[in-house]
Design a protein around this motif. Structure first.
Motif, mmCIF file in Angstrom:
data_model
loop_
_atom_site.group_PDB
_atom_site.id
_atom_site.type_symbol
_atom_site.label_atom_id
_atom_site.label_comp_id
_atom_site.label_asym_id
_atom_site.label_seq_id
_atom_site.Cartn_x
_atom_site.Cartn_y
_atom_site.Cartn_z
ATOM 1 N N SER A 1 -41.740 -114.034 -42.962
ATOM 2 C CA SER A 1 -40.538 -114.530 -42.279
ATOM 3 C C SER A 1 -39.461 -114.987 -43.252
ATOM 4 C CB SER A 1 -40.907 -115.696 -41.337
ATOM 5 O OG SER A 1 -41.848 -115.273 -40.381
ATOM 6 N N TYR A 2 -39.337 -114.295 -44.404
ATOM 7 C CA TYR A 2 -38.271 -114.667 -45.330
ATOM 8 C C TYR A 2 -36.958 -114.043 -44.884
ATOM 9 C CZ TYR A 2 -40.455 -110.418 -47.206
ATOM 10 O OH TYR A 2 -41.039 -109.191 -47.335
ATOM 11 N N SER A 3 -35.851 -114.535 -45.458
ATOM 12 C CA SER A 3 -34.520 -114.160 -44.975
ATOM 13 C C SER A 3 -34.153 -112.736 -45.392
ATOM 14 C CB SER A 3 -33.480 -115.142 -45.518
ATOM 15 O OG SER A 3 -33.431 -115.076 -46.934
ATOM 16 N N ALA A 4 -33.053 -112.242 -44.843
ATOM 17 C CA ALA A 4 -32.638 -110.850 -45.041
ATOM 18 C C ALA A 4 -32.265 -110.550 -46.488
ATOM 19 C CB ALA A 4 -31.448 -110.531 -44.129
ATOM 20 N N GLY B 1 -23.866 -112.263 -47.081
ATOM 21 C CA GLY B 1 -23.713 -111.681 -48.405
ATOM 22 C C GLY B 1 -23.894 -110.181 -48.382
ATOM 23 N N GLY B 2 -23.794 -109.586 -49.546
ATOM 24 C CA GLY B 2 -23.983 -108.148 -49.690
ATOM 25 C C GLY B 2 -24.316 -107.814 -51.131
ATOM 26 N N GLU B 3 -24.756 -106.589 -51.348
ATOM 27 C CA GLU B 3 -25.104 -106.175 -52.704
ATOM 28 C C GLU B 3 -24.824 -104.691 -52.892
ATOM 29 O OE1 GLU B 3 -29.509 -104.846 -53.467
ATOM 30 O OE2 GLU B 3 -29.578 -106.850 -52.580
ATOM 31 N N PHE B 4 -24.582 -104.329 -54.145
ATOM 32 C CA PHE B 4 -24.462 -102.939 -54.571
ATOM 33 C C PHE B 4 -25.565 -102.681 -55.585
ATOM 34 C CE2 PHE B 4 -23.156 -100.138 -58.024
ATOM 35 C CZ PHE B 4 -22.942 -98.949 -57.337
ATOM 36 N N LYS B 5 -26.269 -101.563 -55.423
ATOM 37 C CA LYS B 5 -27.377 -101.250 -56.323
ATOM 38 C C LYS B 5 -27.359 -99.771 -56.663
ATOM 39 C CE LYS B 5 -32.375 -101.958 -56.838
ATOM 40 N NZ LYS B 5 -33.600 -102.478 -56.182
ATOM 41 N N SER B 6 -27.434 -99.478 -57.946
ATOM 42 C CA SER B 6 -27.453 -98.095 -58.424
ATOM 43 C C SER B 6 -28.659 -97.910 -59.338
ATOM 44 C CB SER B 6 -26.163 -97.781 -59.187
ATOM 45 O OG SER B 6 -26.247 -96.513 -59.810
ATOM 46 N N GLU C 1 -35.376 -95.389 -66.988
ATOM 47 C CA GLU C 1 -34.971 -96.032 -65.740
ATOM 48 C C GLU C 1 -33.810 -96.970 -66.028
ATOM 49 O OE1 GLU C 1 -36.802 -98.539 -61.961
ATOM 50 O OE2 GLU C 1 -37.919 -98.456 -63.831
ATOM 51 N N GLN C 2 -32.748 -96.835 -65.232
ATOM 52 C CA GLN C 2 -31.582 -97.703 -65.351
ATOM 53 C C GLN C 2 -31.231 -98.223 -63.959
ATOM 54 O OE1 GLN C 2 -28.495 -95.377 -67.175
ATOM 55 N NE2 GLN C 2 -29.752 -94.860 -68.953
ATOM 56 N N THR C 3 -31.096 -99.529 -63.860
ATOM 57 C CA THR C 3 -30.781 -100.163 -62.577
ATOM 58 C C THR C 3 -29.628 -101.134 -62.757
ATOM 59 O OG1 THR C 3 -33.085 -100.012 -61.818
ATOM 60 C CG2 THR C 3 -31.656 -101.562 -60.679
ATOM 61 N N LEU C 4 -28.620 -100.997 -61.912
ATOM 62 C CA LEU C 4 -27.495 -101.928 -61.879
ATOM 63 C C LEU C 4 -27.420 -102.538 -60.488
ATOM 64 C CD1 LEU C 4 -24.855 -103.202 -62.986
ATOM 65 C CD2 LEU C 4 -23.667 -101.147 -62.155
ATOM 66 N N GLN C 5 -27.380 -103.869 -60.429
ATOM 67 C CA GLN C 5 -27.247 -104.561 -59.151
ATOM 68 C C GLN C 5 -26.152 -105.616 -59.255
ATOM 69 O OE1 GLN C 5 -29.942 -107.686 -57.956
ATOM 70 N NE2 GLN C 5 -30.216 -106.797 -55.925
ATOM 71 N N ILE C 6 -25.288 -105.642 -58.249
ATOM 72 C CA ILE C 6 -24.254 -106.672 -58.114
ATOM 73 C C ILE C 6 -24.364 -107.235 -56.700
ATOM 74 C CG2 ILE C 6 -21.783 -107.169 -58.144
ATOM 75 C CD1 ILE C 6 -21.447 -104.759 -60.006
ATOM 76 N N LYS C 7 -24.495 -108.537 -56.596
ATOM 77 C CA LYS C 7 -24.667 -109.150 -55.276
ATOM 78 C C LYS C 7 -23.900 -110.457 -55.197
ATOM 79 C CE LYS C 7 -28.635 -111.096 -54.373
ATOM 80 N NZ LYS C 7 -30.080 -111.370 -54.201
ATOM 81 N N VAL D 1 -21.080 -123.050 -50.455
ATOM 82 C CA VAL D 1 -21.429 -122.691 -51.823
ATOM 83 C C VAL D 1 -21.492 -121.165 -51.917
ATOM 84 C CG1 VAL D 1 -23.149 -122.851 -53.661
ATOM 85 C CG2 VAL D 1 -22.769 -124.791 -52.142
ATOM 86 N N ASN D 2 -20.919 -120.599 -53.003
ATOM 87 C CA ASN D 2 -20.962 -119.151 -53.229
ATOM 88 C C ASN D 2 -21.758 -118.857 -54.501
ATOM 89 O OD1 ASN D 2 -19.611 -116.412 -52.368
ATOM 90 N ND2 ASN D 2 -19.540 -116.507 -54.608
ATOM 91 N N GLU D 3 -22.610 -117.854 -54.438
ATOM 92 C CA GLU D 3 -23.407 -117.436 -55.596
ATOM 93 C C GLU D 3 -23.165 -115.960 -55.882
ATOM 94 O OE1 GLU D 3 -27.502 -118.292 -54.859
ATOM 95 O OE2 GLU D 3 -27.340 -120.365 -55.554
ATOM 96 N N PHE D 4 -22.891 -115.670 -57.144
ATOM 97 C CA PHE D 4 -22.690 -114.290 -57.601
ATOM 98 C C PHE D 4 -23.752 -113.957 -58.651
ATOM 99 C CE2 PHE D 4 -21.029 -111.489 -60.903
ATOM 100 C CZ PHE D 4 -20.707 -110.359 -60.151
#
Length: 458
Positions: free
Chosen positions: A105-108, A416-421, A395-401, A331-334
């Motif tokens: 039951s953890y958050s989205a 919130g939202g995120e971008f992942k490549s 393997e290369q991973t980029l995440q921005i959230k 509060v905002n977290e990046f």
């Protein structure tokens, strides 16, 4: 005292703090071994076999777990093949402030899989300078002998490191650094192999099955193949086998397997507080590992390296985060993170044995590649190429959230939202240098005749 009932959210989980991380006895010192402290978490058979932190949560497969480090993605997608670790980077326990295992039951924001959400955080510096150093030693000189063994199994394992952190500018900027090294030397166990006898390499197969001339079907006199009939490439290759150190034609060579493993982990983190409303951190983590094992009998060329596999794994993880407080209720977290992993399995030699011995029939591009074809000869230990070698993976991973937490009256809202490549290129061939099989069919004339080594020499 903490409340008995948590009303802000409905997630179920376990928090493991620094005292457990640093004082709990861990064979191998991986924080993932502590995941099973959570309810519904059990190690997989793969974890027991390989010695890594794969766990199944509430019956879900281990690939469905989601690993988070410093609030950002920390998952590896090539661990099934070479990395052997579900995380893009696994910090040493001394570098962690805590980790949390959310099982239900953890958050989205913890999407990706139906298993657990495992969130860890690297330590930060403080206004005081603090450091630590450690060494964990395992050595067969300190081990008891197995009841059925003549002596303790040989082992040299050293795991050592330290941490150091403190202020850069008091109450403003802090740093933290950790290092852990590991060296393992395991001579392994004794094994028996089948190698050609000295007489066999000169053509005398008197101790072997009857051989016949494939050109006319007549038996070779005295079961001896004339040297004039030898293939020149086979003559050169036959010298790769070591000479027998035991009698007979089967199980006539005794050797000992061995493996070596070196690994280093580095973590550096800087935190800075601009004001009571703004703070920033940056973290860089690096892991370098090289291991090699022998795949079979040591060969009399390139000093035992042809039959060795070498695996090199390099991992880099860079993360940054910013927290901004808009007011008492918002509060905002990046977060931004970039992972880079390289995992290569190669030959233990840099020589191209096929080119050196003038093996015919190979494409030109393979004559500049380290290694040699696989030679499978019935009744003998194989020499040469291994399957899926070389095996090169990246393997290369980029995440921005970004996420915003806000309290409105009796309600709490988090959006919130995120971008992942992700980019996962790889290069692998099942039998990169080709393979040759010699079963004795060409020197046979009826049941119970024909010898693979005879086919090979011809």
């Amino acid at each position: 005292t903490s409340p008995l009932l948590q009303t802000a959210e409905g997630s179920l989980g376990t928090v493991v703090g620094r005292r457990v991380l640093t004082e709990f006895p861990l064979n191998g010192r991986s924080f993932q071994d502590l995941l099973s402290l959570g309810a519904g978490v059990v190690p997989t058979t793969r974890a027991t076999r390989i010695g890594i932190g794969d766990v199944s949560v509430n019956g879900v497969r281990y690939q469905s777990n989601n690993y988070v480090l410093d609030g950002a993605d920390n998952n590896s997608n090539i661990f099934n093949s070479q990395n052997n670790d579900p995380t893009a980077y696994a910090p040493p326990p001394d570098a962690l402030s805590e980790f949390k295992v959310l099982t239900n039951s953890y958050s989205a924001e913890y999407g990706r899989g139906a298993g657990a959400a495992i969130s860890a955080a690297i330590r930060s510096g403080t206004n005081e300078f603090h450091g630590s150093a450690y060494e964990f030693l395992r050595n067969d000189k300190l081990d008891a002998r197995n009841f059925f063994a003549l002596q303790p199994a040989k082992l040299r394992r050293n795991q050592f490191g330290g941490t150091f952190g403190g202020p850069i500018v008091r109450n403003k900027s802090f740093f933290f650094f950790s290092y852990e090294g590991r060296t393992i030397r395991t001579p392994g166990s004794d094994a028996f192999g089948n190698v050609p006898t000295v007489e066999a390499t000169s053509g005398d197969l008197g101790a072997y099955k009857r051989v016949f001339d494939p050109t006319n079907g007549a038996p070779f006199p005295n079961n001896r193949i004339p040297a004039s009939r030898f293939d020149p490439v086979s003559v050169r290759l036959s010298k790769m086998w070591p000479q027998p150190n035991l009698g007979g034609i089967f199980r006539n060579y005794l050797y000992r397997t061995s493996s070596r493993d070196n690994r280093g982990k580095y973590d550096a983190r800087v935190d800075h507080t601009f004001s009571t409303k703004d703070s920033l951190f940056f973290r860089l983590s690096v892991q370098q590992q090289k291991s090699d094992t022998n795949r079979g009998i040591p060969l009399e060329v390139d000093r035992n390296n042809v039959n060795r596999n070498v695996q090199e794994t390099n991992q880099r993880s860079a993360a940054a985060g910013q927290t901004h407080v808009f007011g008492p209720s918002a509060v905002n977290e990046f977060r931004a993170v970039f992972h880079w992993t390289r995992s290569d399995v190669r030959w233990g030699t840099n020589d191209n044995i096929a080119a050196k011995f003038s093996v015919p029939g190979l494409p030109a591009e393979l004559l500049s590649t380290p290694g040699m074809p696989a030679y499978a000869i019935s009744g003998m230990n194989s020499i040469g190429g291994a399957t899926y070698n070389p095996n090169l993976m990246r393997e290369q991973t980029l995440q921005i959230k970004d996420s915003l937490f806000q309290i409105r009256g009796s309600h709490t809202i988090k959006v919130g939202g995120e971008f992942k490549s992700q980019h996962i290129p790889f290069s692998v061939a099942q039998v990169a240098m080709g393979s040759f099989s010699f079963t004795g069919v060409f020197t046979a004339s009826g049941a119970g005749t024909g010898e693979g080594f005879g086919d090979f020499m011809l």
